[in-house]
Motif scaffolding. Sequence first.
Motif, PDB file in Angstrom:
ATOM      1  N   LEU A  93       0.840  -1.201   0.000  1.00 56.41           N
ATOM      2  CA  LEU A  93       0.000   0.000   0.000  1.00 56.41           C
ATOM      3  C   LEU A  93       0.877   1.255   0.000  1.00 56.41           C
ATOM      4  CD1 LEU A  93      -2.935   1.138   0.236  1.00 56.41           C
ATOM      5  CD2 LEU A  93      -2.542   1.248   2.695  1.00 56.41           C
ATOM      6  N   SER A  94       1.936   1.245   0.774  1.00 52.52           N
ATOM      7  CA  SER A  94       2.862   2.387   0.804  1.00 52.52           C
ATOM      8  C   SER A  94       3.423   2.640  -0.588  1.00 52.52           C
ATOM      9  CB  SER A  94       4.007   2.121   1.793  1.00 52.52           C
ATOM     10  OG  SER A  94       3.517   1.872   3.092  1.00 52.52           O
ATOM     11  N   ALA A  95       3.801   1.560  -1.280  1.00 54.59           N
ATOM     12  CA  ALA A  95       4.350   1.700  -2.627  1.00 54.59           C
ATOM     13  C   ALA A  95       3.345   2.331  -3.573  1.00 54.59           C
ATOM     14  CB  ALA A  95       4.789   0.333  -3.151  1.00 54.59           C
ATOM     15  N   MET A  96       2.048   2.004  -3.399  1.00 49.28           N
ATOM     16  CA  MET A  96       1.018   2.596  -4.246  1.00 49.28           C
ATOM     17  C   MET A  96       0.900   4.104  -4.032  1.00 49.28           C
ATOM     18  SD  MET A  96      -0.313   0.385  -6.304  1.00 49.28           S
ATOM     19  CE  MET A  96      -1.887   1.091  -6.806  1.00 49.28           C
ATOM     20  N   PHE A  97       1.343   4.571  -2.877  1.00 46.63           N
ATOM     21  CA  PHE A  97       1.350   6.006  -2.596  1.00 46.63           C
ATOM     22  C   PHE A  97       2.695   6.644  -2.932  1.00 46.63           C
ATOM     23  CE2 PHE A  97      -2.454   4.962  -0.233  1.00 46.63           C
ATOM     24  CZ  PHE A  97      -3.214   6.113  -0.310  1.00 46.63           C
ATOM     25  N   GLY A  98       3.553   5.886  -3.617  1.00 47.06           N
ATOM     26  CA  GLY A  98       4.845   6.428  -4.019  1.00 47.06           C
ATOM     27  C   GLY A  98       5.894   6.404  -2.937  1.00 47.06           C
ATOM     28  N   VAL A  99       5.650   5.630  -1.887  1.00 52.36           N
ATOM     29  CA  VAL A  99       6.594   5.540  -0.768  1.00 52.36           C
ATOM     30  C   VAL A  99       7.375   4.234  -0.883  1.00 52.36           C
ATOM     31  CG1 VAL A  99       6.844   5.408   1.749  1.00 52.36           C
ATOM     32  CG2 VAL A  99       5.102   6.911   0.735  1.00 52.36           C
ATOM     33  N   GLN A 100       8.686   4.323  -1.049  1.00 56.55           N
ATOM     34  CA  GLN A 100       9.525   3.139  -1.113  1.00 56.55           C
ATOM     35  C   GLN A 100      10.086   2.887   0.285  1.00 56.55           C
ATOM     36  OE1 GLN A 100      12.180   3.085  -4.423  1.00 56.55           O
ATOM     37  NE2 GLN A 100      13.293   1.274  -3.713  1.00 56.55           N
ATOM     38  N   PRO A 101       9.680   1.789   0.930  1.00 50.69           N
ATOM     39  CA  PRO A 101       9.948   1.615   2.360  1.00 50.69           C
ATOM     40  C   PRO A 101      11.408   1.710   2.770  1.00 50.69           C
ATOM     41  CG  PRO A 101       9.203  -0.440   1.349  1.00 50.69           C
ATOM     42  CD  PRO A 101       8.949   0.660   0.372  1.00 50.69           C
ATOM     43  N   GLU A 102      12.318   1.139   1.981  1.00 52.82           N
ATOM     44  CA  GLU A 102      13.720   1.135   2.404  1.00 52.82           C
ATOM     45  C   GLU A 102      14.400   2.486   2.230  1.00 52.82           C
ATOM     46  OE1 GLU A 102      13.721  -1.217  -1.539  1.00 52.82           O
ATOM     47  OE2 GLU A 102      12.283  -0.467  -0.069  1.00 52.82           O
TER      48      GLU A 102
END
Length: 406
Positions: A163-172
């Motif tokens: 879900l974070s990736a769908m908001f353009g947030v790359q966790p690492e």
Amino acid sequence: MEYGNNTLLREETPSEKISRYSQLLSGQLHRLRQELYPPEAHKLLRSFSSVDVARLIGVSESTIRQLDLDGEGPTPTRLANGRRSYTLQQINAIREVLAARKKGDEAVNILPRRRDGEKLQVIACANFKGGSAKTTTSTHLAHYLALRGYRVLAIDLDPQASLSAMFGVQPEFDVEPNCTLFGALRYDEGRRTLGEVIRPTYFDNLDLVPANLELAEFEHIVPTAIASGASTGENIFFRRIRNVLNEVDDRYDVVVIDCPPQLGFLTLGALFASTGLLITLHPQMLDLASCNQFLGMSSDLMAVIENNGGEMNLDWMRFLVTRHNPNDSPQTRVVGLLRALFGEDVLTSPALESTAVANAGLEKKSLYELEPGAIGRETLKRALESMDSVNREIEDLLRSSWGRTL
């Protein structure tokens, strides 16, 4: 064995090889994001025409044009062809202007935020099975509700952070330590308030609590907290998410939680905090079997929670058929079986399988983010109609929970 400079090099261990591959892939994902969202490598939401604005608010296009001519509300951008273009923030400002002119249900329909006495709605999207479209469903629901004028908090509860990736947030790269929901749930001195880990998104009135691998730590610390006596009373693990949501209750109308694909302490906390449970289900026999296991284990664990003083406050529970191909006979039989077994607890509208959803996902976008013309017009139209129908049913459930007339 590898040799270099006459020196015998040791063979790479499996963990080192996996780590190297992880770093290679992470770097490539970072480069791809910079290519997709230059120059700052952050996502931006598209603008909307006056026709879009009228449809989203539920008024005529002439009403939107007249507001601009009268100098009321925000000033839109004028495109080269003379047409008006609005941001979502401007659309919400128009909602406030129009709602101020109305009374009762008319005002609520234009600006549908919570009123006094209406409780925060918390929707958990859950299932055991990977590939059931939990994240796709959560993303589209959060985007839909924000476009409809609600104040929304999206919580990524899955350490895989889709879900974070769908908001353009790359966790690492984008999520610092202690900046996920784990930071607000932990039992030690490192605990933070929920407000400290919430971040705004490129959608007006839609915030995000991102995820990364540290969320998995909650599954490890809970047994220790139980053994030490820290997880008791109001601090017991299954109350943690509900309690931290109380910290921001007045800031949002709806919380959408994308649960991990297992029934651990995080998922149990999400279920306990929820007012609505959405179970996504791909209509295949293997998925049905997995869903059966999920239901059986959930009921057992919920009973344990209830026997330990935990009162569940679910207003509704619904099954959502996802990635459905109505021309696939076996799928159609499975859907018929679900409706025969669960009746009205299966949403009337399925989320249809569509190349539009798949193509949007490649760019980490929902259908609502796609520019007109990004893909085939009819393909996008059919996909949006399907997604809107699903989300409209869920919105009706929220409104019903608030006691509003539909």
